[in-house]
Design a protein around this motif. Sequence first.
Motif, short mmCIF file in Angstrom:
data_model
loop_
_atom_site.label_atom_id
_atom_site.label_comp_id
_atom_site.label_asym_id
_atom_site.label_seq_id
_atom_site.Cartn_x
_atom_site.Cartn_y
_atom_site.Cartn_z
N ASP A 447 -13.30 1.74 -0.79
CA ASP A 447 -12.48 1.97 -1.98
C ASP A 447 -11.18 1.18 -1.89
O ASP A 447 -10.10 1.69 -2.18
CB ASP A 447 -12.20 3.46 -2.17
CG ASP A 447 -11.50 4.08 -0.96
OD1 ASP A 447 -11.45 3.41 0.10
OD2 ASP A 447 -10.97 5.19 -1.08
N TYR A 448 -11.29 -0.07 -1.48
CA TYR A 448 -10.10 -0.89 -1.24
C TYR A 448 -9.30 -1.07 -2.53
O TYR A 448 -9.84 -1.47 -3.56
CB TYR A 448 -10.48 -2.26 -0.67
CG TYR A 448 -9.29 -3.18 -0.51
CD1 TYR A 448 -8.33 -2.91 0.47
CD2 TYR A 448 -9.12 -4.29 -1.33
CE1 TYR A 448 -7.22 -3.73 0.62
CE2 TYR A 448 -8.01 -5.12 -1.17
CZ TYR A 448 -7.07 -4.83 -0.20
OH TYR A 448 -5.97 -5.65 -0.06
N ASN A 449 -8.01 -0.77 -2.45
CA ASN A 449 -7.10 -0.93 -3.56
C ASN A 449 -6.14 -2.06 -3.22
O ASN A 449 -5.31 -1.92 -2.33
CB ASN A 449 -6.32 0.37 -3.81
CG ASN A 449 -5.50 0.30 -5.08
OD1 ASN A 449 -5.80 -0.46 -5.99
ND2 ASN A 449 -4.45 1.10 -5.12
N PRO A 450 -6.22 -3.21 -3.89
CA PRO A 450 -5.42 -4.38 -3.50
C PRO A 450 -3.92 -4.08 -3.46
O PRO A 450 -3.38 -3.39 -4.33
CB PRO A 450 -5.75 -5.41 -4.59
CG PRO A 450 -7.11 -5.03 -5.06
CD PRO A 450 -7.13 -3.53 -5.01
N CYS A 451 -3.26 -4.61 -2.42
CA CYS A 451 -1.82 -4.44 -2.27
C CYS A 451 -1.07 -5.62 -2.91
O CYS A 451 0.11 -5.78 -2.66
CB CYS A 451 -1.46 -4.35 -0.78
SG CYS A 451 -1.82 -5.84 0.17
N TYR A 452 -1.76 -6.40 -3.70
CA TYR A 452 -1.19 -7.62 -4.27
C TYR A 452 -1.69 -7.81 -5.69
O TYR A 452 -2.73 -7.29 -6.09
CB TYR A 452 -1.60 -8.85 -3.44
CG TYR A 452 -3.10 -8.98 -3.35
CD1 TYR A 452 -3.82 -9.68 -4.32
CD2 TYR A 452 -3.82 -8.37 -2.32
CE1 TYR A 452 -5.20 -9.75 -4.26
CE2 TYR A 452 -5.19 -8.45 -2.26
CZ TYR A 452 -5.88 -9.14 -3.23
OH TYR A 452 -7.25 -9.22 -3.19
N THR A 453 -0.92 -8.57 -6.45
CA THR A 453 -1.34 -9.03 -7.78
C THR A 453 -1.11 -10.54 -7.83
O THR A 453 0.00 -11.00 -7.56
CB THR A 453 -0.53 -8.37 -8.90
OG1 THR A 453 -0.76 -6.95 -8.87
CG2 THR A 453 -0.93 -8.91 -10.27
N ILE A 454 -2.15 -11.28 -8.13
CA ILE A 454 -2.03 -12.74 -8.25
C ILE A 454 -1.62 -13.07 -9.68
O ILE A 454 -2.34 -12.72 -10.63
CB ILE A 454 -3.35 -13.45 -7.90
CG1 ILE A 454 -3.81 -13.06 -6.49
CG2 ILE A 454 -3.19 -14.96 -8.03
CD1 ILE A 454 -2.86 -13.47 -5.39
#
Length: 458
Positions: A447-454
């Motif tokens: 359930d990986y929730n990205p710690c970044y926004t490109i």
Amino acid sequence: MNTDIAEVIIRPEGSLQILSYQEANQLSDATQSGLNEILRQCALAVLNTGSNEDNMLTLLEKYQDFDIMVSVKGRGVQLIIKNAPRHAFVDNQLIVGLKEHLYAVIRDLVYARNDVLDSGQFNLLRSHGITNAIFHIARNAQLLKANTTPNIVVCWGGHSVSGEEYKYSKHLGYELGLRNLDICTGCGPGVMKGPMKGAMLGHGKQRYQHGRYIGITEPGIIAAEAPNAFVTELCIMPDIEKRLEAFVRLGHGIVIFPGGAGTMEELLYLISILLHPENQDIPMPVILTGNEASREYFDAIMEFISETLGAKACELFEVIIEHPRDVATKMKFAMETVRQDRKASSDAYYFNWRLTLELDQQQPFIPTHENMANLDLHKDQPAYKLASQLRKAFSGIVAGNVKAEGLREIEQHGPFRISGDADIMHAMDKLLQKFVDQKRMKLDASDYNPCYTIVHQE
């Protein structure tokens, strides 16, 4: 909350038997100027070796009553450890290998603070001063061995890998061991553990009595990559930049296995050094390798490097799929090239002084939202400088995934925003999505929730 071992007292051996009262007080000082909190985190990570946890905040929450204090008693020093994980003990006795790793933590934290960082003897605002500091820390940890020819292979790769990728790393380690090559890794699980385990068997078959299994880590990452049981020489550098430089200064060749954002950080760091104009003629054999199932991973890596840094960056290394014996043979032959170069230049076999690093590559990058947003991810600069900036972007992602300070940043302010040239952002977005799809970002990636926004800028 875990209170398996309520209290245990350990008396350190060797040089740690004669810690001063001042050093003991530093290690027990829980204020910001003391070393107790960083000791507590590193010690808990060491004692938690073998678990499937790679989140420092989760680990600290699980063992919130864990504590370690240091005191001087009469003729020696004693460590008082409370509420430690039971799996670090056998019949209520701390496993010997973990005890050695715990001693290494204390040794390096005290030495780095008192003899390097706060000593005033090293100018840490200059490149050569930082390199000297790394040399002294490595020497104090007895990693520098005189009168030995080049034979250390640095193995980089992820802690979150498939079973087949792990087996391949172990097979390659075995082939390296059969050729009497020593292993240096980030010391954690996954493909940092596999090559050591394989090399130990290869060394045994060759009756090679001097096998080395070197692990280099730093306080921020030690929880995610707790030292594995095969590490016999552990060194804790003060930060990720000094850790990375230690790898390239101590190693004679580098093998890179599949990994995630951390492995990409390491590769980009290496590229930023090898592309530097002053390092063009210094031999540094680099091979990217894995089993057949990892071919798609390496294709994605090569595509990203080609699109962001160009063809010259891709020529710095070789990709070999599913041929561990060939990789080991190439590394063995390359060691003679490195030896001849060091001999001709009068450079030390045990520490590569000739590599040129710029201060931007060496000073700690603090992954705050502001610093991540201000990264210079544009192509109007030399490729080696862009590689260094890209390295920082991936360093921030690693922090946001597993490091305590990064996790807190994300909890408080949301995902990091990363922006730059449109084609660079597109390439990064595509690569990171591959890592997510292949479950390479964390151990528990379901359930990986990205710690970044490109941020795509057109």
